[in-house]
Design a protein around this motif. Structure first.
Motif, PDB file in Angstrom:
ATOM      1  N   THR A   1     -88.178  45.838 112.390  1.00 34.99           N
ATOM      2  CA  THR A   1     -87.475  47.022 111.888  1.00 34.99           C
ATOM      3  C   THR A   1     -87.707  47.126 110.381  1.00 34.99           C
ATOM      4  OG1 THR A   1     -85.523  45.674 111.439  1.00 34.99           O
ATOM      5  CG2 THR A   1     -85.606  46.770 113.585  1.00 34.99           C
ATOM      6  N   ASN A   2     -87.438  48.319 109.848  1.00 34.97           N
ATOM      7  CA  ASN A   2     -87.450  48.466 108.394  1.00 34.97           C
ATOM      8  C   ASN A   2     -86.051  48.835 107.918  1.00 34.97           C
ATOM      9  OD1 ASN A   2     -89.994  47.723 107.587  1.00 34.97           O
ATOM     10  ND2 ASN A   2     -90.880  49.728 108.047  1.00 34.97           N
ATOM     11  N   PRO A   3     -85.658  48.377 106.727  1.00 39.72           N
ATOM     12  CA  PRO A   3     -84.280  48.579 106.260  1.00 39.72           C
ATOM     13  C   PRO A   3     -83.829  50.037 106.284  1.00 39.72           C
ATOM     14  CG  PRO A   3     -85.375  46.997 104.847  1.00 39.72           C
ATOM     15  CD  PRO A   3     -86.423  47.535 105.789  1.00 39.72           C
TER      16      PRO A   3
ATOM     17  N   TYR B   1    -102.770  48.735 112.001  1.00 39.54           N
ATOM     18  CA  TYR B   1    -103.021  50.068 112.522  1.00 39.54           C
ATOM     19  C   TYR B   1    -101.694  50.812 112.732  1.00 39.54           C
ATOM     20  CZ  TYR B   1    -104.216  54.121 114.993  1.00 39.54           C
ATOM     21  OH  TYR B   1    -104.290  55.451 115.316  1.00 39.54           O
ATOM     22  N   PHE B   2    -101.575  51.984 112.125  1.00 42.83           N
ATOM     23  CA  PHE B   2    -100.370  52.811 112.299  1.00 42.83           C
ATOM     24  C   PHE B   2    -100.703  54.250 111.916  1.00 42.83           C
ATOM     25  CE2 PHE B   2     -99.404  53.745 107.908  1.00 42.83           C
ATOM     26  CZ  PHE B   2    -100.093  52.759 107.236  1.00 42.83           C
ATOM     27  N   SER B   3     -99.812  55.155 112.333  1.00 42.70           N
ATOM     28  CA  SER B   3     -99.937  56.551 111.914  1.00 42.70           C
ATOM     29  C   SER B   3     -98.593  56.974 111.324  1.00 42.70           C
ATOM     30  CB  SER B   3    -100.277  57.408 113.141  1.00 42.70           C
ATOM     31  OG  SER B   3    -100.042  58.765 112.843  1.00 42.70           O
TER      32      SER B   3
ATOM     33  N   ALA C   1     -96.670  55.108 104.414  1.00 38.41           N
ATOM     34  CA  ALA C   1     -97.713  54.075 104.354  1.00 38.41           C
ATOM     35  C   ALA C   1     -97.497  53.147 103.156  1.00 38.41           C
ATOM     36  CB  ALA C   1     -99.083  54.736 104.251  1.00 38.41           C
ATOM     37  N   CYS C   2     -97.231  51.889 103.418  1.00 45.15           N
ATOM     38  CA  CYS C   2     -97.142  50.912 102.324  1.00 45.15           C
ATOM     39  C   CYS C   2     -98.570  50.727 101.796  1.00 45.15           C
ATOM     40  CB  CYS C   2     -96.595  49.594 102.837  1.00 45.15           C
ATOM     41  SG  CYS C   2     -95.036  49.808 103.698  1.00 45.15           S
ATOM     42  N   ASN C   3     -98.734  50.660 100.479  1.00 43.06           N
ATOM     43  CA  ASN C   3    -100.096  50.782  99.946  1.00 43.06           C
ATOM     44  C   ASN C   3    -100.989  49.545 100.161  1.00 43.06           C
ATOM     45  OD1 ASN C   3     -99.079  49.066  98.049  1.00 43.06           O
ATOM     46  ND2 ASN C   3     -98.939  50.605  96.415  1.00 43.06           N
ATOM     47  N   TYR C   4    -100.409  48.421 100.563  1.00 43.50           N
ATOM     48  CA  TYR C   4    -101.187  47.187 100.756  1.00 43.50           C
ATOM     49  C   TYR C   4    -101.556  46.967 102.225  1.00 43.50           C
ATOM     50  CZ  TYR C   4     -96.588  45.730 102.305  1.00 43.50           C
ATOM     51  OH  TYR C   4     -95.389  45.694 102.965  1.00 43.50           O
ATOM     52  N   CYS C   5    -101.063  47.843 103.115  1.00 46.52           N
ATOM     53  CA  CYS C   5    -101.092  47.542 104.549  1.00 46.52           C
ATOM     54  C   CYS C   5    -102.435  47.864 105.185  1.00 46.52           C
ATOM     55  CB  CYS C   5     -99.994  48.357 105.237  1.00 46.52           C
ATOM     56  SG  CYS C   5     -99.938  48.051 107.011  1.00 46.52           S
ATOM     57  N   ASN C   6    -102.920  46.921 106.008  1.00 52.72           N
ATOM     58  CA  ASN C   6    -104.138  47.226 106.775  1.00 52.72           C
ATOM     59  C   ASN C   6    -103.922  47.049 108.275  1.00 52.72           C
ATOM     60  OD1 ASN C   6    -104.148  44.502 106.923  1.00 52.72           O
ATOM     61  ND2 ASN C   6    -106.310  44.220 106.446  1.00 52.72           N
TER      62      ASN C   6
ATOM     63  N   ASN D   1     -95.028  50.865  97.475  1.00 57.16           N
ATOM     64  CA  ASN D   1     -94.765  52.130  98.181  1.00 57.16           C
ATOM     65  C   ASN D   1     -93.991  51.924  99.476  1.00 57.16           C
ATOM     66  OD1 ASN D   1     -94.924  54.974  98.137  1.00 57.16           O
ATOM     67  ND2 ASN D   1     -96.532  54.934  99.695  1.00 57.16           N
ATOM     68  N   ARG D   2     -92.993  51.039  99.436  1.00 57.12           N
ATOM     69  CA  ARG D   2     -92.126  50.859 100.601  1.00 57.12           C
ATOM     70  C   ARG D   2     -91.179  52.057 100.709  1.00 57.12           C
ATOM     71  NH1 ARG D   2     -93.207  47.164 104.388  1.00 57.12           N
ATOM     72  NH2 ARG D   2     -91.027  47.393 104.935  1.00 57.12           N
ATOM     73  N   ALA D   3     -90.703  52.324 101.932  1.00 60.50           N
ATOM     74  CA  ALA D   3     -89.850  53.508 102.134  1.00 60.50           C
ATOM     75  C   ALA D   3     -88.384  53.234 101.811  1.00 60.50           C
ATOM     76  CB  ALA D   3     -89.986  53.973 103.581  1.00 60.50           C
TER      77      ALA D   3
ATOM     78  N   PHE E   1     -96.456  53.506 114.662  1.00 63.55           N
ATOM     79  CA  PHE E   1     -95.919  54.582 113.819  1.00 63.55           C
ATOM     80  C   PHE E   1     -95.139  54.002 112.656  1.00 63.55           C
ATOM     81  CE2 PHE E   1     -95.967  56.242 118.221  1.00 63.55           C
ATOM     82  CZ  PHE E   1     -96.921  57.241 118.049  1.00 63.55           C
ATOM     83  N   CYS E   2     -95.318  54.597 111.486  1.00 69.84           N
ATOM     84  CA  CYS E   2     -94.532  54.200 110.309  1.00 69.84           C
ATOM     85  C   CYS E   2     -94.086  55.457 109.577  1.00 69.84           C
ATOM     86  CB  CYS E   2     -95.361  53.348 109.353  1.00 69.84           C
ATOM     87  SG  CYS E   2     -95.733  51.734 110.033  1.00 69.84           S
ATOM     88  N   LYS E   3     -92.921  55.368 108.948  1.00 72.33           N
ATOM     89  CA  LYS E   3     -92.389  56.521 108.217  1.00 72.33           C
ATOM     90  C   LYS E   3     -93.284  56.849 107.026  1.00 72.33           C
ATOM     91  CE  LYS E   3     -87.872  56.646 107.734  1.00 72.33           C
ATOM     92  NZ  LYS E   3     -86.575  56.186 107.216  1.00 72.33           N
TER      93      LYS E   3
ATOM     94  N   GLY F   1     -95.420  46.170 114.973  1.00 73.54           N
ATOM     95  CA  GLY F   1     -96.140  47.398 114.630  1.00 73.54           C
ATOM     96  C   GLY F   1     -96.846  47.296 113.302  1.00 73.54           C
ATOM     97  N   GLY F   2     -96.918  48.468 112.752  1.00 71.33           N
ATOM     98  CA  GLY F   2     -96.123  49.677 112.834  1.00 71.33           C
ATOM     99  C   GLY F   2     -94.623  49.369 112.681  1.00 71.33           C
ATOM    100  N   THR F   3     -93.842  50.299 113.127  1.00 71.02           N
ATOM    101  CA  THR F   3     -92.388  50.152 112.995  1.00 71.02           C
ATOM    102  C   THR F   3     -91.700  50.563 114.299  1.00 71.02           C
ATOM    103  OG1 THR F   3     -92.748  50.910 110.708  1.00 71.02           O
ATOM    104  CG2 THR F   3     -90.476  50.633 111.424  1.00 71.02           C
TER     105      THR F   3
HETATM  106  S1  SF4 Z   1     -94.019  49.405 107.495  1.00 72.98           S
HETATM  107 FE1  SF4 Z   1     -95.311  47.635 107.988  1.00 72.98          FE
HETATM  108  S2  SF4 Z   1     -96.910  48.411 109.369  1.00 72.98           S
HETATM  109 FE2  SF4 Z   1     -95.933  50.190 108.372  1.00 72.98          FE
HETATM  110  S3  SF4 Z   1     -97.222  50.665 106.620  1.00 72.98           S
HETATM  111 FE3  SF4 Z   1     -95.592  49.311 105.894  1.00 72.98          FE
HETATM  112  S4  SF4 Z   1     -96.412  47.216 106.086  1.00 72.98           S
HETATM  113 FE4  SF4 Z   1     -97.723  48.578 107.301  1.00 72.98          FE
END
Ligand code: SF4
Length: 389
Positions: A106-108, A34-36, A27-32, A146-148, A23-25, A72-74
């Motif tokens: 983790t993400n910031p 697997y996450f939802s 979608a970062c645009n470069y990421c491949n 496109n980072r959160a 799971f991710c909050k 992950g994911g996150t």
């Molecule tokens: S947080 Fe990590 S896993 Fe999630 S979309 Fe961004 S790069 Fe991909």
């Protein structure tokens, strides 16, 4: 006594467990990976994961666990209640008394004071390492990807984790972003050094096919990635890291004070690991298997008490070639002395095709020079051995 110790060492190899939280909050645009971005199935996913932990019990053949990695994911998208459920189940199935390193990705933007306080409760399960997906300390780059999170959150999150008593922190940084010139790449590294993190993983921005970045570049909506810039910034990275006493123990991984990632290093040494969760990979010395990369299919299978994975039994040549590919990327290099004469002869013949400035070869160990690190994949492919009929 010496004989006993040697025997004991060889019969009690330790293993790792990786858990993929899909799971991710945002979608970062470069990421491949697997996450939802929807948490709609989260509770069913947790129940499925608990079931998978039980059903996979035999895969590591009773080995003690040395490292735990929540990736992950996150994983920081899960609640503390979810994480505790997961760890209680792991503890009931595996011997975790030998765990030396337990990392959470983790993400910031998730790392508020409150969240870190909650995550600190996981120290009792051995949590001792944070991996923080910083990527850049500048908003322009973060927006491009496109980072959160924003730059301010990136810095604040590291300080908060340090203040909570976690010294063993790794951050991810991405170079080669079209929005980041060399001056700003140097500034990124300087900020990381000032923050005193002991481990940095740093990758070139790569545009994977079918990612949203790929589509935007093709439509002319995003600037393309310049390979020359990436190569220049990789060189800067190696020089800056060396100047700040960081060891480049793997092409993309740098540590000071021997704070190498044990979990990742064990992958590179060919130790066994069990991967749990959608898309996670496992390796037990003989076979490699990978779980289905789809949350719904993963959940549906486990609701029927079935594991859903594909498996490959590795041939001798595949094992050697994987070892070449992985170990050439590390500072320990690839040792050709562990193989039968036919294989060493084949590798030595291929070595003649490689530019002598790209490697060193001492005491049977092949290592890449800084120059060679730019061509690591190509060099490995040149050394690959053929399948024996
Ligand atoms: S947080 Fe990590 S896993 Fe999630 S979309 Fe961004 S790069 Fe991909």
């Amino acid at each position: 006594m010496i004989l006993f110790l040697i025997i004991n060492y060889h019969t009690s190899t330790l293993a790792g467990i990786y858990i993929h939280i899909p799971f991710c909050k945002q979608a970062c645009n470069y990421c491949n990976f697997y996450f939802s971005t929807s948490l709609g199935n989260k509770d069913k996913f947790i129940q499925s994961l608990l079931r998978e932990i039980e059903l996979s019990n035999g895969y590591l053949q009773g080995e003690k666990i040395e490292t735990l990695y929540l990736g992950g994911g996150t994983p920081s998208q899960l609640t503390i209640g979810d994480l505790k459920l997961l760890l209680e189940k792991l503890q009931s199935v595996y011997d975790l008394s030998s765990v030396q390193e337990f990392t959470i990705e983790t993400n910031p933007d998730d790392l508020t004071e409150e969240k870190i306080k909650e995550l600190s409760e996981l120290k009792k399960y051995g949590l001792n390492r944070f991996s923080i997906g910083v990527q850049s300390f500048f908003d322009e780059d973060l927006k491009y990807m496109n980072r959160a999170h924003n730059a301010e959150e990136a810095i604040a999150s590291i300080k908060r984790v340090q203040n909570a008593g976690f010294e063993n922190i790794t951050i991810d940084l991405i170079y080669g972003t079209p929005t980041m010139n060399d001056e700003y790449w140097k500034k990124n590294l300087d900020i990381a050094f000032e923050l005193n993190v002991p481990h940095i993983s740093s990758y070139a921005l790569t545009v994977e096919p079918k990612t949203s970045l790929d589509k935007k570049i093709l439509k002319g909506e995003s600037k393309p990635v310049d390979e020359e810039q990436s190569a220049r910034q990789f060189k800067m990275l190696m020089d800056e890291m060396r100047g700040h006493n960081f060891e480049q123990y793997e092409i993309s991984n740098f540590a000071r004070d021997k704070k190498h990632a044990i979990h990742n290093s064990n992958y590179w040494f060919g130790k066994k690991y069990l991967g749990l969760g959608p898309s996670a990979h496992s390796f037990n010395g003989v076979s490699r298997r990978w779980n289905v990369s789809n949350n719904i299919n993963y959940i549906n299978s486990l609701e029927k008490n079935e594991l859903n994975f594909e498996e490959e039994i590795l041939t001798e040549a595949q094992k050697v070639n994987e070892k070449i590919m992985i170990s050439l990327r590390t500072m320990w290099g690839f040792s050709i002395t562990n193989y039968e004469l036919r294989i060493t002869n084949e590798i030595q013949r291929s070595l003649q095709q490689i530019d002598a400035a790209h490697y060193t070869f001492e005491n049977g160990i092949l290592r890449l020079t800084d120059e060679g690190k730019f061509f690591a994949d190509k060099i490995a492919a040149t050394l690959f051995i053929d399948e024996v009929e």
